[in-house]
Design a protein around this motif. Structure first.
Motif, PDB file in Angstrom:
ATOM      1  N   THR A   1      12.736  -6.117  -0.039  1.00 56.12           N
ATOM      2  CA  THR A   1      11.527  -5.292   0.029  1.00 56.12           C
ATOM      3  C   THR A   1      10.316  -6.061  -0.484  1.00 56.12           C
ATOM      4  O   THR A   1      10.429  -6.892  -1.388  1.00 56.12           O
TER       5      THR A   1
ATOM      6  N   GLN B   1       6.553  -4.622  -1.405  1.00 57.30           N
ATOM      7  CA  GLN B   1       5.785  -3.384  -1.431  1.00 57.30           C
ATOM      8  C   GLN B   1       4.470  -3.548  -2.195  1.00 57.30           C
ATOM      9  O   GLN B   1       4.333  -4.432  -3.037  1.00 57.30           O
ATOM     10  N   THR B   2       3.537  -2.646  -1.887  1.00 60.08           N
ATOM     11  CA  THR B   2       2.201  -2.681  -2.477  1.00 60.08           C
ATOM     12  C   THR B   2       1.958  -1.439  -3.311  1.00 60.08           C
ATOM     13  O   THR B   2       2.236  -0.323  -2.869  1.00 60.08           O
ATOM     14  N   TYR B   3       1.419  -1.652  -4.510  1.00 64.12           N
ATOM     15  CA  TYR B   3       1.069  -0.556  -5.408  1.00 64.12           C
ATOM     16  C   TYR B   3      -0.357  -0.761  -5.904  1.00 64.12           C
ATOM     17  O   TYR B   3      -0.838  -1.891  -6.002  1.00 64.12           O
TER      18      TYR B   3
ATOM     19  N   ARG C   1       1.989   4.137  -4.661  1.00 63.77           N
ATOM     20  CA  ARG C   1       2.575   3.338  -3.573  1.00 63.77           C
ATOM     21  C   ARG C   1       1.697   3.462  -2.342  1.00 63.77           C
ATOM     22  O   ARG C   1       1.454   4.562  -1.823  1.00 63.77           O
TER      23      ARG C   1
ATOM     24  N   PRO D   1       1.467   2.082   1.524  1.00 62.76           N
ATOM     25  CA  PRO D   1       2.290   1.385   2.520  1.00 62.76           C
ATOM     26  C   PRO D   1       1.497   0.408   3.388  1.00 62.76           C
ATOM     27  O   PRO D   1       1.533   0.466   4.624  1.00 62.76           O
TER      28      PRO D   1
ATOM     29  N   ASP E   1       1.640  -3.400   3.352  1.00 60.49           N
ATOM     30  CA  ASP E   1       2.361  -4.483   2.692  1.00 60.49           C
ATOM     31  C   ASP E   1       2.064  -5.847   3.300  1.00 60.49           C
ATOM     32  O   ASP E   1       1.677  -5.966   4.461  1.00 60.49           O
TER      33      ASP E   1
ATOM     34  N   HIS F   1      -1.519   8.722   4.053  1.00 63.29           N
ATOM     35  CA  HIS F   1      -1.263   8.045   2.777  1.00 63.29           C
ATOM     36  C   HIS F   1      -2.566   7.815   2.014  1.00 63.29           C
ATOM     37  O   HIS F   1      -3.586   7.439   2.600  1.00 63.29           O
TER      38      HIS F   1
END
Length: 234
Positions: free
Chosen positions: A55, A57-59, A78, A80, A82, A146
């Protein structure tokens, strides 16, 4: 106090699970600080990759976080959008793609925060009430898109929430499509980021008023139906 389980099978399984979840050698986090935001002031983007889970992922978390700072899960949003570095032929190409994609995401955050700041005054004027800035990860309403960052305008008297939203996509495709979501109870509309805030607020208030009228009519109709039904037993 819990007693240790002496059975080696269970202990080994739990240890494997613990390593799978917490093994730092399997994960890497890279942070990107975005400052100078008119409304949010600063945020930190965290790109988190895990080799064991495959994975990346971007936060986004509020504030400027220094390297090595521990960020709690309930402080991270979070998003989405990425990184996608799979097409890189070597490390140098991966670095170039990272800079390009991270810059696109930074520009998206800056643009969204600027637009949200522009919305604050007309929103307050048209509602005739104060508007506050909320940085909660969770909002009181469910959105059909999102959230882009943990920042929202809240009008408590009107129960109205305004926040930037985006579509899910990899950053290899460029800056993600964005909009401004207006949400009030069961009424939610998303407007283009570049649209006129005053026009959008006026449109939303009209839609919300029409929804309220339709709801009142349905409730009156239902009440009349119940009354007629009760008359049948008299």
């Amino acid at each position: 106090m819990l007693e240790e389980d002496s059975r080696p099978e269970r202990g080994s399984a739990e240890e494997l699970l613990r390593r799978a979840l917490l093994d730092e050698s399997s994960s890497v986090a890279v942070s990107l600080k975005v400052g100078g935001l008119p409304l949010t002031q600063s945020v930190t983007v965290i790109f988190h990759g895990r080799r064991d889970l495959g994975t990346l992922q971007t936060y986004v978390t509020r504030g400027s976080r220094a390297a090595g700072t521990t960020v709690a899960a309930n402080e991270m949003l979070r998003v989405p959008c990425d990184l996608d570095l799979a097409d890189a032929d070597d490390r140098a190409e991966a670095e170039r793609l990272y800079i390009e994609q991270a810059s696109a995401f930074r520009d998206a955050l800056v643009g969204a925060d600027v637009v949200l700041d522009v919305w604050r005054e007309p929103l307050s004027d048209l509602l005739g009430s104060s508007v506050s800035v909320d940085h909660s990860i969770e909002l009181s309403v469910r959105l059909p898109a999102h959230r882009l960052m943990p920042t929202a305008l809240i009008a408590p008297e009107s129960h109205l929430v305004v926040t930037p939203v985006c579509s899910a996509r990899t950053l290899a495709e460029g800056k993600p499509p964005m909009g401004i979501a207006c949400a009030q109870q069961d009424v939610i509309r998303i407007y283009p980021l570049a649209d006129d805030p005053e026009r959008c607020v006026e449109d939303f208030l009209e839609v919300a008023a029409e929804h309220a009228r339709a709801l009142a009519e349905r409730l009156d109709h239902q009440e009349a139906s119940v009354e007629r039904f009760l008359e049948l037993s008299e």
